[in-house]
Scaffold this motif. Structure first.
Motif: not given
Length: 103
Positions: A2-3, A62-63, A84-85, A90-92
């Protein structure tokens, strides 16, 4: 796959996308930024690179989040070397080390 919807970008920003500005930072907008996100996702094999507590490891397109090592506000560029991915938890944790208050 899904885009996601690409946000609208003005003509001025679209014309500057990928070119270094007066400070030398490269800024990407719209489809160019999504292309960078896709390249970082493939390079890191959809695996979280931050590895904080509660890390989920592999995160789908998507996440997941593209994280700037040197934040854009601190002079970081939109380049593969600076991104980085990461998984959402972890991003939060990276952006809000203490528990973020709910709005």
């Amino acid at each position: 796959m899904k885009r996601s919807r690409i946000n609208f970008v003005s003509k001025t920003r679209r014309s500057r996308s990928g070119k270094p500005g007066h400070t030398g930072k490269v800024r990407l907008y719209g489809a160019d930024l999504e292309s960078l996100r896709w390249r970082v996702y493939l390079r890191d094999l959809a695996t979280c690179q931050l590895k904080k507590d509660g890390c989920r490891g592999v995160t789908l397109w998507e996440r997941g989040h593209m994280h700037h090592v040197v934040h854009r506000s601190l002079g970081g560029s939109d380049s593969e070397e600076n991104c980085v991915w990461s998984c959402p938890s972890c991003h939060n944790a990276e952006h809000c080390p203490k528990a973020c208050p709910k709005k």
